[in-house]
Design a protein around this motif. Sequence first.
Motif, PDB file in Angstrom:
ATOM      1  N   GLN A  26       4.177 -13.833  -2.607  1.00  0.00           N
ATOM      2  CA  GLN A  26       4.680 -12.225  -2.115  1.00  0.00           C
ATOM      3  C   GLN A  26       3.308 -11.304  -2.447  1.00  0.00           C
ATOM      4  O   GLN A  26       2.732 -10.438  -1.654  1.00  0.00           O
ATOM      5  CB  GLN A  26       5.746 -11.901  -2.860  1.00  0.00           C
ATOM      6  CG  GLN A  26       7.063 -12.252  -2.170  1.00  0.00           C
ATOM      7  CD  GLN A  26       8.322 -12.019  -3.038  1.00  0.00           C
ATOM      8  OE1 GLN A  26       8.192 -11.839  -4.488  1.00  0.00           O
ATOM      9  NE2 GLN A  26       9.486 -11.865  -2.374  1.00  0.00           N
ATOM     10  N   LYS A  27       2.823 -11.792  -3.526  1.00  0.00           N
ATOM     11  CA  LYS A  27       1.451 -10.986  -3.962  1.00  0.00           C
ATOM     12  C   LYS A  27       0.369 -11.221  -3.102  1.00  0.00           C
ATOM     13  O   LYS A  27      -0.254 -10.260  -2.625  1.00  0.00           O
ATOM     14  CB  LYS A  27       1.084 -11.300  -5.251  1.00  0.00           C
ATOM     15  CG  LYS A  27       2.166 -10.845  -6.415  1.00  0.00           C
ATOM     16  CD  LYS A  27       1.689 -10.989  -7.757  1.00  0.00           C
ATOM     17  CE  LYS A  27       2.801 -10.672  -8.651  1.00  0.00           C
ATOM     18  NZ  LYS A  27       2.722 -11.107 -10.157  1.00  0.00           N
ATOM     19  N   LEU A  28       0.204 -12.620  -2.688  1.00  0.00           N
ATOM     20  CA  LEU A  28      -0.949 -12.909  -1.761  1.00  0.00           C
ATOM     21  C   LEU A  28      -0.354 -12.503  -0.529  1.00  0.00           C
ATOM     22  O   LEU A  28      -1.708 -11.968   0.378  1.00  0.00           O
ATOM     23  CB  LEU A  28      -0.908 -14.314  -1.629  1.00  0.00           C
ATOM     24  CG  LEU A  28      -1.732 -15.114  -2.756  1.00  0.00           C
ATOM     25  CD1 LEU A  28      -1.744 -16.712  -2.440  1.00  0.00           C
ATOM     26  CD2 LEU A  28      -3.021 -14.509  -2.936  1.00  0.00           C
ATOM     27  N   GLY A  29       0.696 -12.271   0.203  1.00  0.00           N
ATOM     28  CA  GLY A  29       1.017 -11.604   1.394  1.00  0.00           C
ATOM     29  C   GLY A  29       0.868  -9.960   1.322  1.00  0.00           C
ATOM     30  O   GLY A  29       0.215  -9.637   2.159  1.00  0.00           O
ATOM     31  N   ARG A  30       1.070  -9.328   0.193  1.00  0.00           N
ATOM     32  CA  ARG A  30       0.705  -7.841   0.093  1.00  0.00           C
ATOM     33  C   ARG A  30      -0.938  -7.799   0.145  1.00  0.00           C
ATOM     34  O   ARG A  30      -1.131  -6.877   0.767  1.00  0.00           O
ATOM     35  CB  ARG A  30       1.413  -7.225  -1.137  1.00  0.00           C
ATOM     36  CG  ARG A  30       0.942  -5.995  -1.344  1.00  0.00           C
ATOM     37  CD  ARG A  30       1.544  -5.100  -0.326  1.00  0.00           C
ATOM     38  NE  ARG A  30       1.140  -3.697  -0.461  1.00  0.00           N
ATOM     39  CZ  ARG A  30       0.782  -3.091   0.525  1.00  0.00           C
ATOM     40  NH1 ARG A  30       0.835  -3.192   1.628  1.00  0.00           N
ATOM     41  NH2 ARG A  30       0.377  -1.583   0.220  1.00  0.00           N
ATOM     42  N   LEU A  31      -1.529  -8.767  -0.712  1.00  0.00           N
ATOM     43  CA  LEU A  31      -3.176  -8.653  -0.651  1.00  0.00           C
ATOM     44  C   LEU A  31      -3.491  -8.761   0.745  1.00  0.00           C
ATOM     45  O   LEU A  31      -4.510  -8.086   1.389  1.00  0.00           O
ATOM     46  CB  LEU A  31      -3.628  -9.690  -1.386  1.00  0.00           C
ATOM     47  CG  LEU A  31      -3.988  -9.250  -3.192  1.00  0.00           C
ATOM     48  CD1 LEU A  31      -4.121 -10.664  -3.796  1.00  0.00           C
ATOM     49  CD2 LEU A  31      -4.811  -8.220  -3.091  1.00  0.00           C
ATOM     50  N   GLU A  32      -2.871  -9.751   1.626  1.00  0.00           N
ATOM     51  CA  GLU A  32      -3.438  -9.788   2.985  1.00  0.00           C
ATOM     52  C   GLU A  32      -3.198  -8.533   4.015  1.00  0.00           C
ATOM     53  O   GLU A  32      -3.846  -7.986   4.596  1.00  0.00           O
ATOM     54  CB  GLU A  32      -2.655 -11.022   3.703  1.00  0.00           C
ATOM     55  CG  GLU A  32      -3.236 -12.391   3.349  1.00  0.00           C
ATOM     56  CD  GLU A  32      -2.446 -13.508   3.807  1.00  0.00           C
ATOM     57  OE1 GLU A  32      -1.327 -13.249   4.371  1.00  0.00           O
ATOM     58  OE2 GLU A  32      -2.734 -14.474   3.422  1.00  0.00           O
ATOM     59  N   GLN A  33      -1.997  -7.871   3.570  1.00  0.00           N
ATOM     60  CA  GLN A  33      -1.829  -6.655   4.114  1.00  0.00           C
ATOM     61  C   GLN A  33      -2.690  -5.333   3.744  1.00  0.00           C
ATOM     62  O   GLN A  33      -3.175  -4.604   4.751  1.00  0.00           O
ATOM     63  CB  GLN A  33      -0.166  -6.002   3.668  1.00  0.00           C
ATOM     64  CG  GLN A  33       0.864  -6.746   4.385  1.00  0.00           C
ATOM     65  CD  GLN A  33       2.057  -6.608   3.747  1.00  0.00           C
ATOM     66  OE1 GLN A  33       2.301  -5.825   2.646  1.00  0.00           O
ATOM     67  NE2 GLN A  33       3.293  -6.995   4.372  1.00  0.00           N
ATOM     68  N   ILE A  34      -3.088  -5.382   2.587  1.00  0.00           N
ATOM     69  CA  ILE A  34      -4.080  -4.464   2.028  1.00  0.00           C
ATOM     70  C   ILE A  34      -5.538  -4.543   2.757  1.00  0.00           C
ATOM     71  O   ILE A  34      -6.027  -3.904   3.129  1.00  0.00           O
ATOM     72  CB  ILE A  34      -4.198  -4.592   0.479  1.00  0.00           C
ATOM     73  CG1 ILE A  34      -3.054  -3.966  -0.259  1.00  0.00           C
ATOM     74  CG2 ILE A  34      -5.222  -3.732  -0.063  1.00  0.00           C
ATOM     75  CD1 ILE A  34      -2.604  -4.144  -1.587  1.00  0.00           C
TER      76      ILE A  34
END
Length: 77
Positions: free
Chosen positions: A10-18
């Motif tokens: 989930q953290k990696l997914g959020r990083l991709e969004q950022i």
Amino acid sequence: MSEEKQTFEQKLGRLEQIVAALEKGDAPLADSLALFTEGTTLIAQCSDELDRAEQQVVKLMKGSDGAPVELPFEEET
């Protein structure tokens, strides 16, 4: 969802969004700075998790003498 409860994925997914939002370049400066700050926090958290996972793998891979055993990855044919 709180940062403490997020999974690594989930953290990696959020990083991709950022990253996508910052690459777009249309966010106001204050928003970009907030995204950058959130991203650096997530990077640090992910890095810590990876370090802990690596330490656990090394611990599990110790030989009979207690020294780490490094095995090469099998080459796929």
